[in-house]
Design a protein around this motif. Sequence first.
Motif, PDB file in Angstrom:
ATOM      1  N   HIS A   1       0.905   3.838  -2.943  1.00 45.68           N
ATOM      2  CA  HIS A   1       0.467   5.205  -2.635  1.00 45.68           C
ATOM      3  C   HIS A   1       1.520   6.227  -3.038  1.00 45.68           C
ATOM      4  O   HIS A   1       1.197   7.333  -3.474  1.00 45.68           O
ATOM      5  CB  HIS A   1       0.144   5.336  -1.138  1.00 45.68           C
ATOM      6  CG  HIS A   1      -0.480   6.651  -0.773  1.00 45.68           C
ATOM      7  ND1 HIS A   1       0.280   7.755  -0.454  1.00 45.68           N
ATOM      8  CD2 HIS A   1      -1.777   7.055  -0.717  1.00 45.68           C
ATOM      9  CE1 HIS A   1      -0.528   8.782  -0.191  1.00 45.68           C
ATOM     10  NE2 HIS A   1      -1.784   8.381  -0.339  1.00 45.68           N
TER      11      HIS A   1
ATOM     12  N   ILE B   1      -5.333   1.282  -6.202  1.00 46.17           N
ATOM     13  CA  ILE B   1      -4.501   0.549  -5.244  1.00 46.17           C
ATOM     14  C   ILE B   1      -5.162  -0.769  -4.878  1.00 46.17           C
ATOM     15  O   ILE B   1      -4.517  -1.815  -4.788  1.00 46.17           O
ATOM     16  CB  ILE B   1      -4.245   1.414  -3.981  1.00 46.17           C
ATOM     17  CG1 ILE B   1      -3.352   2.609  -4.329  1.00 46.17           C
ATOM     18  CG2 ILE B   1      -3.619   0.585  -2.867  1.00 46.17           C
ATOM     19  CD1 ILE B   1      -3.211   3.641  -3.217  1.00 46.17           C
TER      20      ILE B   1
ATOM     21  N   TRP C   1      -7.422   5.133  -4.375  1.00 42.86           N
ATOM     22  CA  TRP C   1      -7.705   3.951  -3.560  1.00 42.86           C
ATOM     23  C   TRP C   1      -8.248   2.794  -4.393  1.00 42.86           C
ATOM     24  O   TRP C   1      -7.907   1.634  -4.148  1.00 42.86           O
ATOM     25  CB  TRP C   1      -8.670   4.306  -2.439  1.00 42.86           C
ATOM     26  CG  TRP C   1      -8.198   5.459  -1.616  1.00 42.86           C
ATOM     27  CD1 TRP C   1      -8.793   6.672  -1.466  1.00 42.86           C
ATOM     28  CD2 TRP C   1      -6.993   5.530  -0.837  1.00 42.86           C
ATOM     29  NE1 TRP C   1      -8.043   7.489  -0.652  1.00 42.86           N
ATOM     30  CE2 TRP C   1      -6.943   6.823  -0.254  1.00 42.86           C
ATOM     31  CE3 TRP C   1      -5.943   4.651  -0.592  1.00 42.86           C
ATOM     32  CZ2 TRP C   1      -5.886   7.221   0.567  1.00 42.86           C
ATOM     33  CZ3 TRP C   1      -4.904   5.053   0.235  1.00 42.86           C
ATOM     34  CH2 TRP C   1      -4.886   6.326   0.800  1.00 42.86           C
TER      35      TRP C   1
ATOM     36  N   ILE D   1      -8.929  -0.046   2.361  1.00 38.74           N
ATOM     37  CA  ILE D   1      -7.550   0.440   2.246  1.00 38.74           C
ATOM     38  C   ILE D   1      -7.468   1.911   2.670  1.00 38.74           C
ATOM     39  O   ILE D   1      -6.564   2.316   3.384  1.00 38.74           O
ATOM     40  CB  ILE D   1      -7.028   0.254   0.804  1.00 38.74           C
ATOM     41  CG1 ILE D   1      -6.902  -1.238   0.498  1.00 38.74           C
ATOM     42  CG2 ILE D   1      -5.707   0.952   0.599  1.00 38.74           C
ATOM     43  CD1 ILE D   1      -6.678  -1.567  -0.958  1.00 38.74           C
TER      44      ILE D   1
ATOM     45  N   ILE E   1       0.843  -1.203   0.000  1.00 39.53           N
ATOM     46  CA  ILE E   1       0.000   0.000   0.000  1.00 39.53           C
ATOM     47  C   ILE E   1       0.874   1.248   0.000  1.00 39.53           C
ATOM     48  O   ILE E   1       0.645   2.189  -0.762  1.00 39.53           O
ATOM     49  CB  ILE E   1      -0.951   0.002   1.218  1.00 39.53           C
ATOM     50  CG1 ILE E   1      -1.999  -1.107   1.077  1.00 39.53           C
ATOM     51  CG2 ILE E   1      -1.641   1.353   1.363  1.00 39.53           C
ATOM     52  CD1 ILE E   1      -2.809  -1.357   2.339  1.00 39.53           C
TER      53      ILE E   1
ATOM     54  N   TRP F   1      -5.330   3.258   5.672  1.00 35.88           N
ATOM     55  CA  TRP F   1      -4.322   4.304   5.470  1.00 35.88           C
ATOM     56  C   TRP F   1      -4.511   5.423   6.486  1.00 35.88           C
ATOM     57  O   TRP F   1      -3.580   5.865   7.146  1.00 35.88           O
ATOM     58  CB  TRP F   1      -4.412   4.854   4.050  1.00 35.88           C
ATOM     59  CG  TRP F   1      -3.461   5.990   3.823  1.00 35.88           C
ATOM     60  CD1 TRP F   1      -3.683   7.316   4.056  1.00 35.88           C
ATOM     61  CD2 TRP F   1      -2.112   5.890   3.363  1.00 35.88           C
ATOM     62  NE1 TRP F   1      -2.564   8.051   3.758  1.00 35.88           N
ATOM     63  CE2 TRP F   1      -1.585   7.203   3.335  1.00 35.88           C
ATOM     64  CE3 TRP F   1      -1.302   4.831   2.968  1.00 35.88           C
ATOM     65  CZ2 TRP F   1      -0.274   7.473   2.922  1.00 35.88           C
ATOM     66  CZ3 TRP F   1       0.002   5.103   2.559  1.00 35.88           C
ATOM     67  CH2 TRP F   1       0.500   6.402   2.541  1.00 35.88           C
TER      68      TRP F   1
END
Length: 308
Positions: free
Chosen positions: A85, A95, A92, A107, A81, A111
């Motif tokens: 990122h 990802i 998102w 996610i 992640i 985060w």
Amino acid sequence: MGRSPCCSHDAGVKKGPWTEEEDKTLVEHIQKRGGNVGGWRGLPKTAGLNRCGKSCRLRWTNYLCPDIKRGNFTEDEERLIITLHASLGNKWATIATHLEGRTDNEIKNYWNTHIRKKLLRMGVDPVTHQQLPPNQSHHHLPEALLWAAAAASLGGMDTGALMQAQLLQQLLRTIGSNNDATNLVANLAAANAVLNSSGSMVPNLLLQDQMNCLQPGYLCNTSNFAEQHVVQQHLTNDTSPGTSSFAAAEQAGQLCNTAASFAPHDAAPQLPAQEFACLLEPMTELPDLCSLESDSFWKEILEDSYRL
DNA sequence: AAGGGTTTCAACCGCTCATAA
DNA sequence: ATTATGAGCGGTTGAAACCCT
């Protein structure tokens, strides 16, 4: 394109947490159609739900869909992640396509609640992934030591490495502030006693990083320290027991943060890790496993640092 | 045990994008 | 080319769970 009329504005449409009965209705409806939703807008009516289509889609994609993986994020997932990122930003949904069974919402929440705070504590800007300036960094020395202690307690770093981290931070602090070295020498003596009594083995790679860090000119590039550590670890194929690459990178990051906070203000711009690795100065010859048996080695480094 | 503060995460809101008419 | 519409995305909210004193 104009904004679409939101179905949630419909009068009488239920909002808020879903009941078990509603979940069951939605799941049975979608399964009956072989997983083919058709259109979300029309779904509530055909399924017999007093919800808007949007709410149904969200409930299915973020919670009810059988493909969703539950449970805590693994270390690998967390690392992925962060990596994604750094290149994608807050994308998102994109990802999420790289993490099987994880939703964009999950996610994003992870985060915001975990990773973002963790990076801030490490003195890393969670938006740019760059080192925060010292005055904006939440990171400070005592906290770095707490992190190192936490890592040690979890087995990610042995006590010798922890002591080394402390020593390096003390040393950098002394170099940066030009204070007298009394405390450092006292700490070195204390560390010596601890190491002698515990017989801890200091990870050689960590020491090499620290030694590089102490070389003239290195402080200009300390923001690359974490990356450099990873590169070196890769090159030397380090497999020290109890020191995972992630833990090592994190611990390197801690050291990096401290070092960077004492770096000259006219520090050179950052270089990619690969380029920087080529520019590394030859490593300092290390003492025997850095046993700290001889204070003279450290005293010499200190004296050198005052001459910088 | 209580209650006040903090954290977590499911769900919502408003917006943009894609596409059909 | 323009417009209308549905789908999806990212930011934000708020209730519940958790923690601390």
